[in-house]
Design a protein around this motif. Sequence first.
Motif, mmCIF file in Angstrom:
data_model
loop_
_atom_site.group_PDB
_atom_site.id
_atom_site.type_symbol
_atom_site.label_atom_id
_atom_site.label_comp_id
_atom_site.label_asym_id
_atom_site.label_seq_id
_atom_site.Cartn_x
_atom_site.Cartn_y
_atom_site.Cartn_z
ATOM 1 N N LEU A 104 0.856 -1.180 0.000
ATOM 2 C CA LEU A 104 0.000 0.000 0.000
ATOM 3 C C LEU A 104 0.894 1.233 0.000
ATOM 4 C CD1 LEU A 104 -2.789 1.321 0.128
ATOM 5 C CD2 LEU A 104 -2.603 1.222 2.637
ATOM 6 N N LEU A 105 0.730 2.057 -1.036
ATOM 7 C CA LEU A 105 1.475 3.302 -1.147
ATOM 8 C C LEU A 105 0.576 4.484 -0.818
ATOM 9 C CD1 LEU A 105 3.386 2.820 -4.530
ATOM 10 C CD2 LEU A 105 4.198 2.362 -2.213
ATOM 11 N N ALA A 106 1.156 5.487 -0.184
ATOM 12 C CA ALA A 106 0.496 6.772 0.005
ATOM 13 C C ALA A 106 1.189 7.755 -0.926
ATOM 14 C CB ALA A 106 0.605 7.237 1.454
ATOM 15 N N LEU A 107 0.492 8.168 -1.981
ATOM 16 C CA LEU A 107 1.035 9.117 -2.954
ATOM 17 C C LEU A 107 0.757 10.531 -2.461
ATOM 18 C CD1 LEU A 107 -0.193 7.381 -6.229
ATOM 19 C CD2 LEU A 107 1.954 7.021 -4.986
ATOM 20 N N LEU A 108 1.763 11.387 -2.515
ATOM 21 C CA LEU A 108 1.657 12.744 -1.974
ATOM 22 C C LEU A 108 1.839 13.761 -3.098
ATOM 23 C CD1 LEU A 108 3.924 12.061 1.116
ATOM 24 C CD2 LEU A 108 1.430 11.974 1.025
ATOM 25 N N PRO A 109 0.787 14.043 -3.876
ATOM 26 C CA PRO A 109 0.915 14.922 -5.039
ATOM 27 C C PRO A 109 1.232 16.376 -4.691
ATOM 28 C CG PRO A 109 -1.382 14.367 -4.666
ATOM 29 C CD PRO A 109 -0.576 13.534 -3.714
ATOM 30 N N ASP A 110 1.024 16.790 -3.445
ATOM 31 C CA ASP A 110 1.305 18.173 -3.041
ATOM 32 C C ASP A 110 2.726 18.371 -2.531
ATOM 33 O OD1 ASP A 110 -1.289 18.839 -3.716
ATOM 34 O OD2 ASP A 110 -2.046 18.537 -1.678
ATOM 35 N N HIS A 111 3.541 17.316 -2.614
ATOM 36 C CA HIS A 111 4.910 17.379 -2.119
ATOM 37 C C HIS A 111 5.899 16.883 -3.170
ATOM 38 C CE1 HIS A 111 2.522 17.422 1.555
ATOM 39 N NE2 HIS A 111 3.546 18.061 2.101
ATOM 40 N N GLY A 112 7.129 17.276 -3.004
ATOM 41 C CA GLY A 112 8.219 16.768 -3.817
ATOM 42 C C GLY A 112 9.347 16.339 -2.894
ATOM 43 N N PHE A 113 9.822 15.106 -3.062
ATOM 44 C CA PHE A 113 10.944 14.610 -2.270
ATOM 45 C C PHE A 113 12.187 14.597 -3.146
ATOM 46 C CE2 PHE A 113 8.188 11.526 0.494
ATOM 47 C CZ PHE A 113 7.629 12.604 1.139
ATOM 48 N N THR A 114 13.308 14.977 -2.557
ATOM 49 C CA THR A 114 14.617 14.781 -3.174
ATOM 50 C C THR A 114 15.534 14.204 -2.109
ATOM 51 O OG1 THR A 114 15.343 17.031 -2.653
ATOM 52 C CG2 THR A 114 14.368 16.683 -4.836
ATOM 53 N N ARG A 115 16.671 13.717 -2.534
ATOM 54 C CA ARG A 115 17.710 13.233 -1.623
ATOM 55 C C ARG A 115 18.945 14.066 -1.902
ATOM 56 N NH1 ARG A 115 15.336 9.769 1.100
ATOM 57 N NH2 ARG A 115 13.731 8.486 0.207
ATOM 58 N N GLU A 116 19.371 14.795 -0.872
ATOM 59 C CA GLU A 116 20.488 15.716 -1.033
ATOM 60 C C GLU A 116 21.514 15.487 0.066
ATOM 61 O OE1 GLU A 116 18.861 19.682 -1.282
ATOM 62 O OE2 GLU A 116 17.368 19.059 -2.765
ATOM 63 N N PRO A 117 22.790 15.801 -0.224
ATOM 64 C CA PRO A 117 23.831 15.612 0.791
ATOM 65 C C PRO A 117 23.500 16.381 2.069
ATOM 66 C CG PRO A 117 24.805 16.100 -1.338
ATOM 67 C CD PRO A 117 23.315 16.307 -1.479
ATOM 68 N N ASP A 118 23.716 15.712 3.197
ATOM 69 C CA ASP A 118 23.463 16.299 4.513
ATOM 70 C C ASP A 118 24.790 16.362 5.260
ATOM 71 O OD1 ASP A 118 22.884 15.717 7.571
ATOM 72 O OD2 ASP A 118 21.092 16.687 6.752
ATOM 73 N N ALA A 119 25.188 17.563 5.671
ATOM 74 C CA ALA A 119 26.472 17.749 6.344
ATOM 75 C C ALA A 119 26.535 16.995 7.667
ATOM 76 C CB ALA A 119 26.739 19.236 6.570
ATOM 77 N N ALA A 120 25.431 16.898 8.374
ATOM 78 C CA ALA A 120 25.429 16.254 9.688
ATOM 79 C C ALA A 120 25.606 14.739 9.589
ATOM 80 C CB ALA A 120 24.146 16.591 10.437
ATOM 81 N N SER A 121 24.935 14.103 8.610
ATOM 82 C CA SER A 121 24.999 12.639 8.507
ATOM 83 C C SER A 121 26.071 12.161 7.536
ATOM 84 C CB SER A 121 23.644 12.076 8.066
ATOM 85 O OG SER A 121 23.401 12.375 6.703
ATOM 86 N N GLY A 122 26.439 13.022 6.585
ATOM 87 C CA GLY A 122 27.389 12.603 5.556
ATOM 88 C C GLY A 122 26.745 11.774 4.458
ATOM 89 N N CYS A 123 25.425 11.666 4.498
ATOM 90 C CA CYS A 123 24.687 10.864 3.509
ATOM 91 C C CYS A 123 23.716 11.751 2.759
ATOM 92 C CB CYS A 123 23.905 9.759 4.216
ATOM 93 S SG CYS A 123 24.920 8.595 5.130
#
Length: 131
Positions: A104-123
């Motif tokens: 079961l997926l919850a689609l969130l059309p009002d949002h946009g997700f990206t994955r970006e470098p995070d200085a705190a985690s290094g990921c």
Amino acid sequence: MRYLPIRLHPNQDLRLALEALLAQEQVRAAFVVSGIGSLSTAMIRFAGMSDPTPLHGDFELLTLAGSLSPDGAHLHMTISDAQGQVTGGHAAPGCIIRTTAEILLALLPDHGFTREPDAASGCKELVIRPA
């Protein structure tokens, strides 16, 4: 938010199928609410490890949860083997459906997700923006 129940079939790659479905639905953000089924191969990256560990056999997919973005999926799962031993971790590409996966997926059309470098985690970490 829109819910989307899906069923994956034997020999499909769990993670790649979910990433493709996000693109097909033309949505930039989703969460896996629930997932059960079975796997013949599990590719699990355990905590603190850099590479996934391949596991082969008959596995029950007990839980699946995570987020989906156009940059890729961040999925965690637990599986059990034929002796009932449970293991879990980060679901990497190469998790192959044995008989079925019901998700079961919850689609969130009002949002946009990206994955970006995070200085705190290094990921690369989840960044949430309005669509």
